[in-house]
Write a protein that holds these residues in place. Structure first.
Motif, short mmCIF file in Angstrom:
data_model
loop_
_atom_site.label_atom_id
_atom_site.label_comp_id
_atom_site.label_asym_id
_atom_site.label_seq_id
_atom_site.Cartn_x
_atom_site.Cartn_y
_atom_site.Cartn_z
N VAL A 120 0.83 -1.21 0.00
CA VAL A 120 0.00 0.00 0.00
C VAL A 120 0.87 1.26 0.00
N MET A 121 2.08 1.16 0.49
CA MET A 121 2.94 2.35 0.54
C MET A 121 3.30 2.88 -0.84
N PHE A 122 3.36 2.02 -1.85
CA PHE A 122 3.71 2.49 -3.19
C PHE A 122 2.67 3.45 -3.76
N PRO A 123 1.39 3.07 -3.83
CA PRO A 123 0.42 4.07 -4.32
C PRO A 123 0.27 5.25 -3.37
N LEU A 173 -7.90 8.17 1.54
CA LEU A 173 -8.40 6.80 1.39
C LEU A 173 -7.25 5.79 1.51
N LEU A 174 -6.16 6.07 0.83
CA LEU A 174 -5.00 5.18 0.91
C LEU A 174 -4.39 5.17 2.31
N LEU A 175 -4.41 6.30 2.98
CA LEU A 175 -3.92 6.34 4.36
C LEU A 175 -4.80 5.48 5.27
N GLY A 176 -6.10 5.51 5.03
CA GLY A 176 -7.01 4.65 5.79
C GLY A 176 -6.75 3.18 5.52
N VAL A 177 -6.53 2.82 4.26
CA VAL A 177 -6.21 1.43 3.92
C VAL A 177 -4.89 1.02 4.57
N ILE A 233 -1.82 -1.95 8.52
CA ILE A 233 -0.79 -2.00 9.56
C ILE A 233 -1.39 -2.43 10.89
N SER A 234 -2.66 -2.08 11.13
CA SER A 234 -3.33 -2.52 12.35
C SER A 234 -3.47 -4.04 12.39
#
Length: 178
Positions: free
Chosen positions: A78-81, A94-98, A103-104
């Protein structure tokens, strides 16, 4: 524009000469997001540790073990996008939420297979990092200083080392009393 939102594009970024109100608004936004991330991670970790069926499920077969490995790797994917869309306002949130959910789950699964002493130590050190960076942020913001290259990280590292040493000394002292 006064009272605008830099991230949403309704205000002009001004570099290091921005108004104190804009700086404090950004600091508030960052800490709200950070607190939500930490609370979600802690809640998921508690559920994964308390519900013993979850870790048993993940070691029940090789296929599920593959899912476990995927959950551990997914935050890095997920860090790439997230890196490429960091300036696109609704997509980055949205990506920060994902990323936060991913990570949770990774932290929760790791906590489910780790001893309580290690989890407690990691939690204490995380609290120390957040509090020391907060103290440094308020100190720097009050004096009108911008974050230099390594100042906050060196301060947080010093705090981690001090608290880690204190934990190690106190745990050895407590175990010698038993």
């Amino acid at each position: 524009m006064k009272g605008g939102d830099v991230e949403a594009g309704t205000a002009e970024p001004k570099g290091t000469t921005e108004s104190p109100e804009l700086r404090w608004a950004l600091i508030r936004k960052i800490y709200v997001v950070l607190c939500l991330q930490l609370l979600l991670t802690a809640a998921v970790a508690v559920v994964f540790v308390r519900v013993r069926a979850i870790p048993h499920f993940f070691v029940s077969s090789y296929a599920v073990l593959g899912l476990y490995i995927f959950i551990l790797i997914f935050p890095f994917i997920v860090m790439f996008p997230l890196h490429f869309y960091r300036q696109k306002h609704p997509v980055n949130l949205l990506l920060l939420g994902v990323f936060t959910v991913a990570i949770s789950f990774s932290v929760g699964l790791t906590c489910a297979f780790t001893s309580g002493k290690v989890i407690l130590e990691a939690g204490i050190l995380t609290i120390v990092v957040v509090l020391s960076l907060t103290a440094y942020t308020f100190w720097a913001a009050r004096r009108g200083k911008d974050f230099s290259f390594l100042g906050p990280f060196l301060f947080a590292s010093l705090m981690i080392l001090l608290v880690f040493g204190f934990i190690q000394i106190s745990s050895r002292w407590a175990s010698s009393l038993i």
